[in-house]
Enzyme design. Sequence first.
Site, mmCIF file in Angstrom:
data_model
loop_
_atom_site.group_PDB
_atom_site.id
_atom_site.type_symbol
_atom_site.label_atom_id
_atom_site.label_comp_id
_atom_site.label_asym_id
_atom_site.label_seq_id
_atom_site.Cartn_x
_atom_site.Cartn_y
_atom_site.Cartn_z
ATOM 1 N N TYR A 248 3.025 4.748 0.769
ATOM 2 C CA TYR A 248 3.678 5.224 1.806
ATOM 3 C C TYR A 248 2.812 6.382 2.767
ATOM 4 O O TYR A 248 1.924 6.967 2.091
ATOM 5 C CB TYR A 248 5.012 6.308 1.541
ATOM 6 C CG TYR A 248 5.877 5.381 0.699
ATOM 7 C CD1 TYR A 248 6.690 4.468 1.314
ATOM 8 C CD2 TYR A 248 6.379 5.853 -0.532
ATOM 9 C CE1 TYR A 248 7.553 3.568 0.654
ATOM 10 C CE2 TYR A 248 7.374 4.888 -1.242
ATOM 11 C CZ TYR A 248 7.881 4.010 -0.494
ATOM 12 O OH TYR A 248 9.203 3.371 -1.153
ATOM 13 N N ASP B 52 0.775 -0.977 -0.162
ATOM 14 C CA ASP B 52 0.042 -0.128 -0.017
ATOM 15 C C ASP B 52 0.811 1.149 -0.122
ATOM 16 O O ASP B 52 2.069 1.104 0.070
ATOM 17 C CB ASP B 52 -1.217 0.139 1.091
ATOM 18 C CG ASP B 52 -0.450 -0.031 2.486
ATOM 19 O OD1 ASP B 52 0.764 -0.256 2.819
ATOM 20 O OD2 ASP B 52 -1.044 0.205 3.619
#
Length: 223
Positions: A68, A66
């Site tokens: 940052y 996913d």
Amino acid sequence: MDIKMESSWKNALSDLFEKPYFIQITEHLKAEKALKRTIYPTGPQIFNAFSLTPYDKVKVVILGQDPYHNPNQAMGLSFSVPDGIKPPPSLVNIFKELHKDIGMPIPSTGNLTHWTEQGVLLLNAVLTVRANEPASHAKIGWTKFTDDIMLHLSLKKTGLVFILWGNFAQEKIKLIDGAKHKILKAAHPSPFSAYNGFFGSKHFSATNEYLVKNNQDPIDWAI
């Protein structure tokens, strides 16, 4: 949700935007916005991977987990950060492996846009995240969306290279036809796991060997 992506992708994925999980994603993001929560990446960049790598140009898929979750890092491309932002530890390790594998000098920027322009789809399995809360959007429907994208690419295309680092990415192996495509898997480049098989995997040279063997231009991995 304003779906900003290159037109050939919009055409290829049009059916997915009508699925219940995508409507659920849209409603969830609207609700969080109404609560003034900060979401990364910013709205126009959520589908950046599809804007920068046209559907007809895809040769390689590098799957991340996913985005940052810290300020100014997420830009809609797996592992990439904008110019001027310090490369996070996983990206530093990617650059170390590139140096060991093909001799690429360690770059000063973590912006991987140059890869996308050559047909490398830098796709995260989950496309948004709440600020400072990793994996906070892992269960809102994105994984179903990217499952369908991986399945679509496997069915509709031939001769792609799928690079899957870590257990999370490797869960999608079941969606890929290994007889039609090259699957490369190793440990995640995170400092917690890079020494368990990511370093020394030589995925970058292996990718180019496969592309050349299949009469495609190799990727210039230099940043």
